[in-house]
Design a protein around this motif. Sequence first.
Motif, mmCIF file in Angstrom:
data_model
loop_
_atom_site.group_PDB
_atom_site.id
_atom_site.type_symbol
_atom_site.label_atom_id
_atom_site.label_comp_id
_atom_site.label_asym_id
_atom_site.label_seq_id
_atom_site.Cartn_x
_atom_site.Cartn_y
_atom_site.Cartn_z
ATOM 1 N N GLY A 139 -8.401 -0.426 -5.773
ATOM 2 C CA GLY A 139 -8.560 -1.257 -4.587
ATOM 3 C C GLY A 139 -7.421 -2.231 -4.406
ATOM 4 N N ARG A 140 -6.342 -2.012 -5.112
ATOM 5 C CA ARG A 140 -5.177 -2.899 -5.009
ATOM 6 C C ARG A 140 -3.956 -2.099 -5.416
ATOM 7 N NH1 ARG A 140 -3.578 -4.427 -10.088
ATOM 8 N NH2 ARG A 140 -5.065 -4.033 -11.752
ATOM 9 N N TYR A 141 -2.833 -2.743 -5.241
ATOM 10 C CA TYR A 141 -1.587 -2.072 -5.580
ATOM 11 C C TYR A 141 -0.920 -2.812 -6.712
ATOM 12 C CZ TYR A 141 -2.277 0.707 -1.482
ATOM 13 O OH TYR A 141 -2.794 1.576 -0.590
ATOM 14 N N GLN A 142 -0.496 -2.087 -7.712
ATOM 15 C CA GLN A 142 0.074 -2.728 -8.886
ATOM 16 C C GLN A 142 1.473 -3.268 -8.616
ATOM 17 O OE1 GLN A 142 -0.037 -0.062 -12.176
ATOM 18 N NE2 GLN A 142 -2.107 -0.694 -12.740
ATOM 19 N N GLN A 143 1.846 -4.147 -9.499
ATOM 20 C CA GLN A 143 3.158 -4.783 -9.427
ATOM 21 C C GLN A 143 4.262 -3.736 -9.417
ATOM 22 O OE1 GLN A 143 4.751 -7.076 -12.845
ATOM 23 N NE2 GLN A 143 3.946 -8.799 -11.704
ATOM 24 N N GLY A 144 5.106 -3.768 -8.384
ATOM 25 C CA GLY A 144 6.250 -2.884 -8.348
ATOM 26 C C GLY A 144 5.934 -1.459 -7.941
ATOM 27 N N ILE A 146 3.721 -3.750 0.931
ATOM 28 C CA ILE A 146 3.457 -2.310 0.812
ATOM 29 C C ILE A 146 4.284 -1.534 1.821
ATOM 30 C CG2 ILE A 146 1.676 -0.531 0.955
ATOM 31 C CD1 ILE A 146 -0.342 -2.641 0.044
ATOM 32 N N GLY A 147 4.337 -2.022 3.030
ATOM 33 C CA GLY A 147 5.118 -1.346 4.056
ATOM 34 C C GLY A 147 6.590 -1.268 3.689
ATOM 35 N N GLN A 148 7.133 -2.361 3.171
ATOM 36 C CA GLN A 148 8.535 -2.357 2.752
ATOM 37 C C GLN A 148 8.763 -1.381 1.599
ATOM 38 O OE1 GLN A 148 10.214 -6.332 2.230
ATOM 39 N NE2 GLN A 148 8.691 -7.126 3.677
ATOM 40 N N SER A 149 7.767 -1.303 0.705
ATOM 41 C CA SER A 149 7.885 -0.361 -0.415
ATOM 42 C C SER A 149 7.912 1.076 0.094
ATOM 43 C CB SER A 149 6.718 -0.567 -1.397
ATOM 44 O OG SER A 149 6.816 0.341 -2.455
ATOM 45 N N ALA A 182 -3.078 -2.966 2.096
ATOM 46 C CA ALA A 182 -3.950 -2.854 0.936
ATOM 47 C C ALA A 182 -5.394 -3.196 1.251
ATOM 48 C CB ALA A 182 -3.436 -3.760 -0.190
ATOM 49 N N ASP A 183 -5.600 -4.216 2.122
ATOM 50 C CA ASP A 183 -6.952 -4.669 2.414
ATOM 51 C C ASP A 183 -7.684 -3.626 3.262
ATOM 52 O OD1 ASP A 183 -8.923 -6.994 2.497
ATOM 53 O OD2 ASP A 183 -8.687 -6.479 4.627
#
Length: 755
Positions: free
Chosen positions: A652-657, A679-682, A732-733
């Motif tokens: 339910g979340r995105y990890q560091q990096g 997240i979008g930039q990633s 993410a949300d």
Amino acid sequence: MISFDVFDTLITRTTAIPSGVFALMQDELRKNSMYFDVPEYIRENFVDLRLNSEVLARKSYCNGALEDITLHQIYDALAMTGTLEEDIRIKLCVLEREIEYKCSIGIEQNIDKIKGYIKQGEKVVLISDMYLEEDTIRKMLIKADPIFEKIKIYVSSGYGKTKGSTNLFWAVKNIEKAEFSEWTHYGDNPKTDIQSAERLGIKAQYLKFEPLLKCELKALKYNEKNTFIQQTIGIARNTRLFYGLTAVKAIGSTIGGAVLFPYVWWIIQESIKKKISRLYFIARDGFILKKIADIIIKELGYQINTYYIYGSRRAWRMPSFNKSNSDVELLLNWSHPNNIKTIIDLADVFQITESQLISFLPNHYKKIKCFTAANFKIIKENLAANNEFKEFLYKIHENKRMEVIKYLQQEIDFSDDNMAFVELAGSGYTQLCLANIISEFYHYPIKTFYFKMDRVHKNVNCRFFDFLPSNLYLHVIIEMLCRAPQSQTIGYKEIKNKMVPILGEEEGRAIIQHGIYDYIEGIEWFTQEYVKLIQSTDIKPYKLELLLKYMDYIAKEPDKEVMEFIGGMPNSVTGRENKVIQYAPALLRRDIINIFLKRTYESIETYYTGSALDYSVLRSNDRNKKLIEFCKKNHDTFIGKFSRIKKILVEGRYQQGLQYQIPLDMIGKRIILYAAGNIGQSYYQQLKRYNKCKIVLWVDKKYEQFREMGLPVSNPEEIAKYKFDNIIIAVADKKTADSIREELMSKGIDAEKIF
């Protein structure tokens, strides 16, 4: 009666294996003009001819009645080439005896047993299966200890009988009038010394000779004629034998010594040529190097003084920051940028607080919890162009700079340029920082020796001398061979009018617990013995053949003991870690799945704390290696795809990096990317870098804000103007993502196109 075997029981050779004597003879035949009358064919092929001639002699002369051969009979066989006159044969026999004598060395712990028996009044004799004559063997024994001047020696070549057949034991029995039941025999050969003696009722005592290790056997393969390798391995083996070195001590005497000694020898010889009289070994890699240097300098009487200087990238880099050294991008590029994942990490690089750093960040970056490649790049460029930030760094570290200067002036003689620093490996950037610090009062380029540098440098303030310009596989391993029993230098403080270093604590303790003192002891014993060899031979210690073979062995196919010592060595990667980590930690099942199945394009540091993933794989047991192969094989199959989606849904979340995944069926499609946050930039960076999909549009309702940041983000209203195959909602949300999905569907976009 007490009897002892001779070779590898009371005396041994300084070469790794007996044929090393023939390799030394071949070298002498080739380079010494007094042997130029020996036919060139013999000189150039001596090792092979000598070995095969012995085989031929045994086949020809050992016919039942005669069980062993003499040295002269071996050279009679060599004379079958038709190129050896009698005087040349005699000359070669003399040379072999001389080389054997020169290479012989006593095994003191076993010689002491003989002394003990003689002191007790026991009768002692020596029994040897050997083609050399009794007189030659006695000279070699007396070289080891004068006690052998009058001890009776029975040699198979003189009696035509061997221990292996038991006939030499019978001959000794009859001459000495001894009883087998009252006889004890010592030797290193399980068959001829132990089994043969026991068959006669003699009490046999096995004296195990030090075997060659796996790395030594591999190095010798196809290199039996290399006298440097023969002698260096011989010294390492004898060091283990003489001093009873096992486990970590044996690793130090065998690999650590053989790899590091050539580098230190080269430093000393270059220092003599360059008139360098003061060597400053920089902590921590300089700790062992200085110990090696001190032994060499003391034993050989070189006029060079050595010193140990506490310093580190942590202690010197930021204090060097000033107007002439203010390249923020360069600093960050040499600070393990893949490990800079948060604002806290970045602040730690600059050695300032999080709040101090945030005050210099654009408003829309002040609350970023973790960096993507895109926003880290923008932040780096922003700070690099911020003169106010640079001035702040210079002022806040000004006191530290003065502390560094005060410590260096206290410890280093800057009166002339007859000095050099000693490092091990790296980019040279920290030395450039050091040069900047001392430029205020030292107006010569600083000279630094390196075992291996990461880059080619040309700089007016620094002169680098690189022992091994190369790009070795898993090159950081050399640093694991050069650890010190201390943590890194953090800074300096003044105590009672003296500047003293401030050291970390945890890693130093962990390195000590890992056995570093035993390892260092092994290196010191090897160095002592190697210097003795240098004093008695013309060996060239700075040759690279064995060093490179050992480095390859350690990196690619180490034995378990070496692998665990190297892989488990405590090793901070950046100097900023707040816990002890290993160079190549053993992989747990969850590590393997994350790294080899679930990971896509995110940096390895996201899941792996060590410095050498390949080495961690080497350390894995067979079960985990099978799991690694399974994960690699299925990374791009449904199993891998499903595991990555499941990870996102479950967490339910995105990890560091984390670089976020897309379904495989989107590859090659036209994509609209919705949202331009972290997240979008990633996603954007991932898709642009790896060219997996075509991004036709990137949208966000706050597009004006992101455009100010230099990002090509548009108004979501633009979607209607573009042809696309899929829309990726990079949020993410879940509630926010569902809201965006509903809004898109209300505008007639097919739900199956929305991801």
